[in-house]
Scaffold this motif. Sequence first.
Motif, PDB file in Angstrom:
ATOM      1  N   LYS A  64      29.594  18.838  35.533  1.00 49.15           N
ATOM      2  CA  LYS A  64      30.260  18.227  36.681  1.00 49.15           C
ATOM      3  C   LYS A  64      31.766  18.463  36.630  1.00 49.15           C
ATOM      4  O   LYS A  64      32.394  18.722  37.660  1.00 49.15           O
ATOM      5  CB  LYS A  64      29.954  16.737  36.735  1.00 49.15           C
ATOM      6  N   LYS A  65      32.353  18.371  35.408  1.00 46.40           N
ATOM      7  CA  LYS A  65      33.794  18.589  35.274  1.00 46.40           C
ATOM      8  C   LYS A  65      34.163  20.031  35.616  1.00 46.40           C
ATOM      9  O   LYS A  65      35.159  20.294  36.302  1.00 46.40           O
ATOM     10  CB  LYS A  65      34.235  18.257  33.848  1.00 46.40           C
ATOM     11  N   HIS A 101      34.009  20.436  39.245  1.00 46.84           N
ATOM     12  CA  HIS A 101      35.164  19.793  39.869  1.00 46.84           C
ATOM     13  C   HIS A 101      36.419  20.653  39.720  1.00 46.84           C
ATOM     14  O   HIS A 101      37.178  20.845  40.686  1.00 46.84           O
ATOM     15  CB  HIS A 101      35.380  18.429  39.226  1.00 46.84           C
TER      16      HIS A 101
END
Length: 607
Positions: free
Chosen positions: A491-492, A495
């Motif tokens: 997810k990071k 992002h």
Amino acid sequence: MMATSVAESYPKWLSDCKSELSKSQEWKELREELESAIEQQLTESHVDQFSNLSHAERKMFLERALRAVKSGDQCERFNDTLNQSINKHVNSHVAHQLLDKSGFKPIATKSDLILDQANEASMALLARWPELKTKLHRCFNRVLPSGLRQLTWKLFLSNPTVKSKYLTRLERDPESTMSVLDLDVVQKCEALLQSEPTFKLLAFNSDILHAMKAVLSYHHACKQTRTPLLDTDYLLVVPFLVNALMIQGHRIPGESGTLTGPGTDHLITRESLGTLVEQYSTLMAARPAYMKESYNQDFKEGMRQCMAKVSGTLEVLDNGLASHLKKVLNKEAKKLPLSESIKQVTRPMIRAMFIGYLSLDTVMYVWDQHVIGLDAPEFDIIPAIAVLIFIYLKKQLLSCNSVSEVSAILKSEAVKLKREQLMHGINKHFHKELYSLLIKDSGMPVLDPTQMPMPWQDWHNEDLPPVIRAEDRQISRQRRREEELREMNLKKELHDQRLLDEDLRKQQARIRWQQQLTDAEKAYSAREAELLKLLEEEKRKRVEAAKRAERDIDRLAKEIEKLKRGQGPKPGPSVEPLPPSRVGKDLLNGVMKAANKLVAGSSGHGR
């Protein structure tokens, strides 16, 4: 009101089965395995004793244990013993019934008696454990026996608050349960029962008439309005009367007298009226939005989705019929899609849930399916039934050439359809989709966060993963943490990538804007230079014109001076005019006038 009430005790054959199974070795082994599974859950959840759990937690632990042992050998052996015991005791009980001449019914077959016993046992179990009503989902697309239908509707349409409120008002102030239009309600009820062809089994029955009036009058009184009830309100109460009075085929309750009001000792009692009001009010509130009046919230969206489902399914199952209906239904309107044009002939059917269109026994079958799905929000059988009606009436509909003809065919021919036809159509086209929505698990919380959530009901529908040993729990938790860490890193990264992409888009936009600005400045500079050049040219022309004007003035002045002195040649009759100039035009005109006057004066003086 119910002709047969729910048995207060289990059938003898069921009690015999229970007694036999409780003493069997298979049950003893299965019970030990269940206790072991529950004990493991207690250990893993750090609970000391099973008695420390709440009722809901105990039920959860037990269902999880059942799911854990379901596929095991012990459970299979117990199921075999269970089937043998049921088969033995049911057949023995039925055989005694067939040999008992006092209670022998010539029309009853062995299969009929077995079904009756299964029905009786199901009703007894549901009466004892109402929360097992979801097991009735297994009856999807089946005809419910009258007694089981009554109990099913009672369980799914339960609202004790409505019933208690009605009975209290009936006890304290009977007039408060009557509408201000009570007489109008009675007249419309009587007219409807006598005029509607599908209600011919109900006509001229005083019990039905007064029960119908009582329910609708109270329904209107609760609205607190003088606006009459809709026709749909009258129609939707009929199946409850059929169910409550157990009208089966052509057997209807005889007229046992004329009721003078609620509470008389006939088929209609205060309690049964309370049940009717409770079930009717619950259904009216739980109806899909597209069945309600158009001013209700979400009506338009609900109707749009329903008609899209009807038209879309019809186009898939019978595109020829769908094309014909689209052509016919659009003759008197704009060229609309089928989902819009079919609404004018479909809405009257679904709004009353097919009452007045299908025969009573077929309507009861449709309502059975609708009622057992009330606890499944996504389940809706109404569009499927509407599609099947169109398909089974294809031959008649293909001969229609107008909207009125289509409506007339639906009204006159749909009543001839048998419930077996609809059952076959549901089984052929819709069973898989609808049944999956009906038994869809909603999930429930569990005490141990490392285990997957287990469904609250229908534990036998899915396989439970193998029981994890306590010593393997740490490994499971570690793997779960690693998986969560990987998900967080992913997810990071996503992002960060989104941020980079956004920065790149912004930078490209700034470059485009800068280029546009530079191009605009260049165009402005070029235009400015062009204008300056034009201005300089205009200035040059004006200076030259001024100089020419000055030379002309000087020349004229000299000539005038010569004339004054008499040294110049005799002026002629006219003086050649100077060429016009934009700068000195007015001045030259003035000078010319003055010169002519002087010349004229000098000539006169000489003579």
